[in-house]
Design an enzyme around this catalytic site. Structure first.
Site, short mmCIF file in Angstrom:
data_model
loop_
_atom_site.label_atom_id
_atom_site.label_comp_id
_atom_site.label_asym_id
_atom_site.label_seq_id
_atom_site.Cartn_x
_atom_site.Cartn_y
_atom_site.Cartn_z
CG ASP A 107 -10.75 2.20 -2.96
OD1 ASP A 107 -10.84 1.29 -3.81
OD2 ASP A 107 -10.67 3.39 -3.27
CB ILE A 108 -11.50 0.90 3.63
CG1 ILE A 108 -11.04 2.35 3.52
CG2 ILE A 108 -11.18 0.33 5.01
CD1 ILE A 108 -9.56 2.56 3.74
#
Length: 396
Positions: A170-171
């Site tokens: 996600d990051i």
């Protein structure tokens, strides 16, 4: 305060959870006016992802939503869709992470919006992208780590596969999305044209396989799990000392020779196989066994001091509290606090990149659910009576 790099840029953040909100937060840190749109009553699912809590706000939600203004809006209603279109008409960027095709049902997809707003930059972040046989699958960080190969190379060599300890897919997708948006803004400055940006979590994970993917593509050997070790460099891993582990990264033959000297072990250099990195990689198991005995003879602090003096990369293996309290981390401003209207100071990990002329800043706490709804709608031209009616009918 110096002017911000993205002053004058407006972003409509239709995303939830982490990848999209993190992308939009990065743009907000650089000065963009980011409006976070959430479902009335419930909001971003991460608002409920506690403990821990700061007051009634989850730590997870507080992670990726600072410097934004918050508005509630029911996008499933025709009235809500009309409000969204009016807000987007004043925006430069839209960030969304709905399944492909979902927003088209509401007239909020790129093709519909760009027809009347050709300068719009529209970033879609999904699990598998807008094309391909998996496009309709929902994407979750853990599943992408599993499917994208990273778990096959993470964890002990003789143990089970492990995910990375943070939602790194996600990051990284958020980072790729933010950089693509900045590139698209530059392109629009030159041409006047916006564009659709398609970011897939799976693509992001493949992108940061980096040298591991290249090793396989070039060498044809499936990558293995090495625990804390490096597939291409030896010695480059965690070693147990007399009183705890340290990380050691000997990245050149010259560093390895200096290590043998400071360790008082010329025999570990005199062996011809050990004098080149290729030879050390080939003799990995044998050499690491010998080195573990060497490191176990002295305490960690003594090793760290000696290795540092010899300019050999080494570090303590800190836990999170130790890292966040580290004097260098604090001196760099990487732990900050921002005032919240009801909670008091909200701790935050500060912006990463340092821009000398237009620094990123932590200016505002993550918004409470719908905190700025009335102000944003007034800016968009809605009269108070219209806002009251939207609230009465559950649109906001």
């Amino acid at each position: 305060m110096p002017s911000a790099a993205l002053d004058g840029i407006r972003v409509i953040d239709l995303s939830r959870v982490l990848a999209g909100p993190y992308c939009a937060m990065l743009l907000a840190d650089y000065g963009a006016d980011v409006i976070k749109i959430e479902q009335p009553g419930s909001g971003d699912p991460t608002r409920a992802w506690g403990p821990p809590w700061l007051g009634d706000q989850s730590a997870y939600y507080l992670t990726a939503n600072r410097n934004k203004r918050g508005l509630t809006l029911d996008l499933k209603s025709a009235a809500g869709q009309g409000v969204a279109r009016r807000l987007i008409a004043s925006a430069d960027v839209v960030v969304e992470n709905f399944l492909p095709g979902a927003l088209a049902r509401w007239g909020l997809d790129y093709a519909t919006l760009a027809a009347g707003q050709p300068g719009l930059i529209y970033c879609s972040i999904t699990g598998y992208g807008q094309t391909g046989p998996y496009r309709d699958r929902p994407g979750y960080d853990f599943m992408i780590q599993a499917e994208g190969g990273i778990m096959s190379i993470t964890g002990p060599a003789d143990g089970e596969p492990h995910k990375v300890g943070v939602a790194i897919v996600d990051i990284s997708a958020g980072l790729f999305a933010a950089s693509a948006i900045l590139a698209a803004l530059h392109h629009r400055d030159r041409t006047g044209r916006g564009q659709h940006i398609d970011v897939a979590l799976l693509d992001a994970q493949l992108g940061w396989l980096a040298n591991v993917a290249s090793n396989y593509l070039v060498g044809g050997e499936p990558p293995a799990r090495y625990g804390n070790a490096h597939p291409n460099i030896v010695p480059y891993e965690a070693f147990p000392t007399a009183d705890g582990y340290i990380a050691v990264g000997i990245g050149s033959d010259a560093q390895y020779r200096r290590f043998c000297e400071l360790a008082g072990r010329p025999d570990l250099w005199d062996e011809p196989r050990y004098q080149t990195n290729a030879g050390r990689v080939a003799a990995r198991a044998e050499l690491i066994t010998r080195l573990r005995e060497v490191f176990a003879a002295r305490p960690a602090a003594e090793w760290l001091a000696a290795l540092g003096a010899a300019r050999i990369p080494a570090a303590p293996i800190n836990d999170i509290p130790t890292t966040l309290a580290d004097p260098h981390v604090r001196a760099r401003g990487q732990v900050q606090a921002v005032a919240h209207p009801t909670l008091g100071p909200v701790p935050q990990v500060g912006p990463v990149a340092r821009l000398s002329e237009t620094p990123a800043t932590v200016r505002a706490a993550p918004p409470m659910l719908g905190e700025h709804t009335d102000a944003i709608l007034r800016e968009a031209g809605y009269a108070d009576a219209q806002i009251d009616e939207l609230r009465r009918t559950g649109v906001i």
